[in-house]
Design a protein around this motif. Structure first.
Motif, PDB file in Angstrom:
ATOM      1  N   LYS A   1     -42.970  17.521   4.797  1.00  0.00           N
ATOM      2  CA  LYS A   1     -42.984  16.931   3.463  1.00  0.00           C
ATOM      3  C   LYS A   1     -43.666  15.578   3.585  1.00  0.00           C
ATOM      4  O   LYS A   1     -43.562  14.925   4.615  1.00  0.00           O
ATOM      5  N   SER A   2     -44.337  15.129   2.529  1.00  0.00           N
ATOM      6  CA  SER A   2     -45.008  13.840   2.617  1.00  0.00           C
ATOM      7  C   SER A   2     -43.961  12.741   2.430  1.00  0.00           C
ATOM      8  O   SER A   2     -43.645  12.378   1.314  1.00  0.00           O
ATOM      9  N   HIS A   3     -43.378  12.283   3.536  1.00  0.00           N
ATOM     10  CA  HIS A   3     -42.311  11.288   3.428  1.00  0.00           C
ATOM     11  C   HIS A   3     -42.867   9.923   3.053  1.00  0.00           C
ATOM     12  O   HIS A   3     -43.802   9.437   3.649  1.00  0.00           O
TER      13      HIS A   3
ATOM     14  N   VAL B   1     -35.606  14.190  -5.764  1.00  0.00           N
ATOM     15  CA  VAL B   1     -35.783  15.444  -5.028  1.00  0.00           C
ATOM     16  C   VAL B   1     -34.473  16.233  -4.935  1.00  0.00           C
ATOM     17  O   VAL B   1     -34.378  17.238  -4.243  1.00  0.00           O
ATOM     18  N   ARG B   2     -33.461  15.739  -5.650  1.00  0.00           N
ATOM     19  CA  ARG B   2     -32.196  16.485  -5.727  1.00  0.00           C
ATOM     20  C   ARG B   2     -31.939  16.952  -7.148  1.00  0.00           C
ATOM     21  O   ARG B   2     -30.864  17.454  -7.457  1.00  0.00           O
ATOM     22  N   ILE B   3     -32.896  16.673  -8.035  1.00  0.00           N
ATOM     23  CA  ILE B   3     -32.812  17.202  -9.394  1.00  0.00           C
ATOM     24  C   ILE B   3     -33.908  18.243  -9.467  1.00  0.00           C
ATOM     25  O   ILE B   3     -35.095  17.893  -9.507  1.00  0.00           O
TER      26      ILE B   3
ATOM     27  N   TRP C   1     -24.002  13.938   8.899  1.00  0.00           N
ATOM     28  CA  TRP C   1     -25.332  13.316   8.822  1.00  0.00           C
ATOM     29  C   TRP C   1     -25.666  12.956   7.375  1.00  0.00           C
ATOM     30  O   TRP C   1     -26.022  11.825   7.060  1.00  0.00           O
ATOM     31  N   GLN C   2     -25.559  13.954   6.488  1.00  0.00           N
ATOM     32  CA  GLN C   2     -25.774  13.694   5.063  1.00  0.00           C
ATOM     33  C   GLN C   2     -24.852  14.588   4.249  1.00  0.00           C
ATOM     34  O   GLN C   2     -24.643  15.753   4.604  1.00  0.00           O
ATOM     35  N   SER C   3     -24.310  14.053   3.176  1.00  0.00           N
ATOM     36  CA  SER C   3     -23.499  14.866   2.260  1.00  0.00           C
ATOM     37  C   SER C   3     -23.816  14.398   0.844  1.00  0.00           C
ATOM     38  O   SER C   3     -23.808  13.193   0.574  1.00  0.00           O
TER      39      SER C   3
ATOM     40  N   SER D   1     -28.700  26.418   7.083  1.00  0.00           N
ATOM     41  CA  SER D   1     -29.048  25.439   8.116  1.00  0.00           C
ATOM     42  C   SER D   1     -30.544  25.177   8.100  1.00  0.00           C
ATOM     43  O   SER D   1     -31.283  25.835   7.377  1.00  0.00           O
ATOM     44  N   LYS D   2     -30.975  24.201   8.898  1.00  0.00           N
ATOM     45  CA  LYS D   2     -32.405  23.876   9.000  1.00  0.00           C
ATOM     46  C   LYS D   2     -32.841  24.057  10.438  1.00  0.00           C
ATOM     47  O   LYS D   2     -32.276  23.378  11.298  1.00  0.00           O
ATOM     48  N   PRO D   3     -33.852  24.809  10.800  1.00  0.00           N
ATOM     49  CA  PRO D   3     -34.457  25.803   9.936  1.00  0.00           C
ATOM     50  C   PRO D   3     -33.472  26.948   9.692  1.00  0.00           C
ATOM     51  O   PRO D   3     -32.487  27.007  10.406  1.00  0.00           O
TER      52      PRO D   3
HETATM   53  P1  XMP Z   1     -35.783  17.672   5.012  1.00  0.00           P
HETATM   54  O1  XMP Z   1     -35.430  17.926   3.593  1.00  0.00           O
HETATM   55  O2  XMP Z   1     -37.260  17.623   5.279  1.00  0.00           O
HETATM   56  O3  XMP Z   1     -35.226  16.226   5.350  1.00  0.00           O
HETATM   57  O4  XMP Z   1     -35.073  18.624   5.955  1.00  0.00           O
HETATM   58  C1  XMP Z   1     -35.170  15.647   6.613  1.00  0.00           C
HETATM   59  C2  XMP Z   1     -34.694  14.228   6.452  1.00  0.00           C
HETATM   60  O5  XMP Z   1     -35.687  13.467   5.757  1.00  0.00           O
HETATM   61  C3  XMP Z   1     -35.180  12.955   4.538  1.00  0.00           C
HETATM   62  N1  XMP Z   1     -36.246  13.094   3.549  1.00  0.00           N
HETATM   63  C4  XMP Z   1     -36.982  12.078   3.111  1.00  0.00           C
HETATM   64  N2  XMP Z   1     -36.936  10.760   3.393  1.00  0.00           N
HETATM   65  N3  XMP Z   1     -38.707  10.413   1.902  1.00  0.00           N
HETATM   66  C5  XMP Z   1     -37.799   9.922   2.768  1.00  0.00           C
HETATM   67  O6  XMP Z   1     -37.769   8.709   2.988  1.00  0.00           O
HETATM   68  C6  XMP Z   1     -38.818  11.722   1.567  1.00  0.00           C
HETATM   69  O7  XMP Z   1     -39.667  12.126   0.769  1.00  0.00           O
HETATM   70  C7  XMP Z   1     -37.900  12.593   2.204  1.00  0.00           C
HETATM   71  N4  XMP Z   1     -37.707  13.942   2.146  1.00  0.00           N
HETATM   72  C8  XMP Z   1     -36.683  14.212   2.974  1.00  0.00           C
HETATM   73  C9  XMP Z   1     -33.970  13.811   4.220  1.00  0.00           C
HETATM   74  O8  XMP Z   1     -33.052  13.107   3.392  1.00  0.00           O
HETATM   75  C10 XMP Z   1     -33.437  14.102   5.596  1.00  0.00           C
HETATM   76  O9  XMP Z   1     -32.693  13.027   6.107  1.00  0.00           O
END
Ligand code: XMP
Length: 516
Positions: free
Chosen positions: A347-349, A401-403, A436-438, A507-509
């Motif tokens: 993803k383009s972070h 990105v959560r809506i 890690w995240q919730s 899970s991821k992946p």
């Molecule tokens: P994903 O969704 O790719 O997320 O499995 C992996 C980690 O990256 C965070 N995440 C982001 N952080 N900009 C950010 O600063 C973004 O666009 C972004 N997308 C995902 C996500 O919260 C997780 O910790």
């Protein structure tokens, strides 16, 4: 006081960062360099010792990593691990052979040389972790074997030449007494003082920033997260109000986040913060957008525009801004200089603090030598509130990105409420710091429900909780049913507009952590 450094040369092992961490846990600073680093770069760090990491290659491979064998003659103590051992044998006139069978996994090592400085304080046999295809068939002159497994050599040395080597991995968890071996190398062999503490780091970093910046002005983009906050507090400690922090409300922050961050950093820690409420501007730009990457791009571009405006204003006020603080961490630094090349971006972070377009600012990256948990330790020493230091990661594009589907002010408000309940209940159950995240995700799925005598037709919230080391892979967390029950019941009862709650068990992946 100068900082003593152990240099680790990375031959491509997946465990290289662990070696660095094991050494730092002993309060000794360590850096990872690609194995191709020129000798002059290694010497510039005045290393106390060198560690050659493992790696996936064979010394005979055409594309075997090309390190300069002269590093074995610097007179600095060397420890070779796995591939590092093969490298030493190969370049000092011994012989490496493809082993008849690959040794991978748990093994038992018998220590043959009880006098070896590397093995002091250890029992005669050790449980270790092996991962290699080749083995040393003939040692270079002047070296002797120090340890064996049932089928192969496990260690050798020449104390006279200041070179030690092990075939197994002392840095991994599966070698339970590995830390003792690392300690022996770092303290007994290299003579480290073990004084790289948070206090030492803060003192040397603050002094370095002060010297670098002089009377100049510095800006910093705050995200509310751990990294940018600790970076800002460190710089503030060095130069006080020559630092101005910019904190932007992009309209998709968590509930009360805009206020909380200001309370913590301005009111409690004294930072000079320009807080810009640009929510309307961001939400207007997001209107009608449903594609996840387009949302990210709009938020990124809008952020840079807002940041640029503020930076220009601060420049006028102060007579000139020269520096920008960034919360870059060590894993990013290693990743970008690694022999393995950058990992794939899925993803383009977008990260807060992107360089404003027209400004030529020099960077201050006070955390670029630290791992995440070390940043937290430094933050604690700086007496920053646990609320900031213990915060779970939160993406730059925030709740957008959560809506799923269009981001509207109403949907943001709904998700903020649901999200606050998830976090509060996870905290109340004492689970927040181990996860890690919730968070909650708002799905554009309407379904029928019944409340009292009323039929409802409203949105669905998905609850997500994952365990992860670094966000690259993740396992969904089996939250206790009681916690799920409270979350579900509170969301449906307290958030008007959501009448159904589901739990994400991917899970991821193959999934990602975020839904977009
Ligand atoms: P994903 O969704 O790719 O997320 O499995 C992996 C980690 O990256 C965070 N995440 C982001 N952080 N900009 C950010 O600063 C973004 O666009 C972004 N997308 C995902 C996500 O919260 C997780 O910790």
């Amino acid at each position: 006081m100068d900082t003593q450094t152990i240099v680790i040369l990375d031959f491509g092992s997946q465990y290289t960062q662990l070696i660095a961490r094991r050494i730092r846990e002993q309060n000794v600073f360590s850096v990872v360099l690609p194995c191709t680093a020129p000798i002059s770069e290694i010497q510039a760090l005045k290393p106390l010792g060198l560690i050659l990491s493992g790696g996936p290659s064979s010394v005979y491979d055409a594309d075997a990593p090309a390190a300069d064998p002269k590093l074995l003659e610097l007179g600095v103590p060397v420890l070779g691990i796995c591939y590092g051992l093969h490298f030493i044998v190969h370049h000092l006139g011994g012989k490496v052979l493809g082993a008849p069978r690959r040794e991978y996994g748990h093994a038992e090592v018998v220590i043959e040389d009880a006098e070896s400085a590397l093995f002091q304080g250890l029992p005669p046999t050790l449980a270790v972790w092996m991962s290699h295809g080749d083995e040393a068939a003939k040692l270079p002159d002047g070296f002797h074997r120090t340890a064996v497994t049932a089928s192969a050599l496990a260690g050798f040395e020449s104390a006279e030449r200041r070179i030690w080597a092990v075939q197994f991995h002392p840095e991994v968890h599966h070698t339970p007494l590995g830390p003792q071996i690392i300690k022996n190398f770092v303290f007994s062999i290299c003579g480290a003082r073990g004084d790289w503490t948070p206090a030492h780091f803060i003192e040397t970093t603050v002094a370095a920033i002060r010297e670098k910046v002089g009377a100049g002005h510095v800006i910093c983009g705050l995200s509310g997260g751990v990294d940018s906050s600790v970076a800002a507090v460190l710089v503030h400690r060095a130069i006080g109000d020559q630092l101005t922090c910019i904190f932007v409300n992009n309209g998709v922050l968590r509930k009360n986040e805009f206020i909380n961050v200001q309370n913590n950093l301005r009111d409690r820690l004294g930072l000079k913060i320009v807080a810009v409420d640009a929510s309307e501007r961001f939400l207007a730009r997001l209107a009608g957008v449903t594609d996840p990457e387009t949302k990210r791009k709009h938020i990124g571009a809008e952020f840079i525009a807002v940041f640029d405006d503020e930076a220009t204003r601060i420049t006028k006020e102060t007579g000139g801004v020269e520096w920008l603080v960034q919360g870059t961490l060590y894993p990013d630094v290693i990743e970008s200089s690694s022999v393995k090349g950058p990992s794939q971006t899925i993803k383009s972070h977008h990260n807060v603090g992107g360089l404003p377009l027209g400004m030529k600012l020099k960077l201050i990256e006070p955390l670029r030598d630290l791992f995440k948990d070390e940043v937290r330790r430094i933050g604690r020493d700086l007496q920053m509130p646990e609320e900031i230091l213990g915060r779970q990661p939160f993406p730059g594009p925030g709740l957008a990105v959560r809506i799923l589907g269009e981001v509207t002010p109403e949907r943001v408000a709904l998700l903020q409420e649901a999200d606050e309940i998830v976090v509060a209940e996870i905290k109340a159950a004492g689970l927040y710091s181990s996860i890690w995240q919730s968070f909650a995700v708002l799905l554009p799925v309407m379904s029928v429900g019944v409340m009292g005598d009323q039929r409802t037709y409203a949105y669905t919230a998905a609850v997500r909780a994952v365990h992860s080391e670094d966000g690259m892979t993740a396992d969904w967390t089996p939250l206790p049913y009681e916690v799920l029950k409270r979350i579900s019941s509170r969301i449906v009862n307290e958030v008007r507009g959501i009448n159904r709650v589901v739990y994400d068990i991917t899970s991821k992946p193959p999934g990602t952590i975020e839904w977009e």
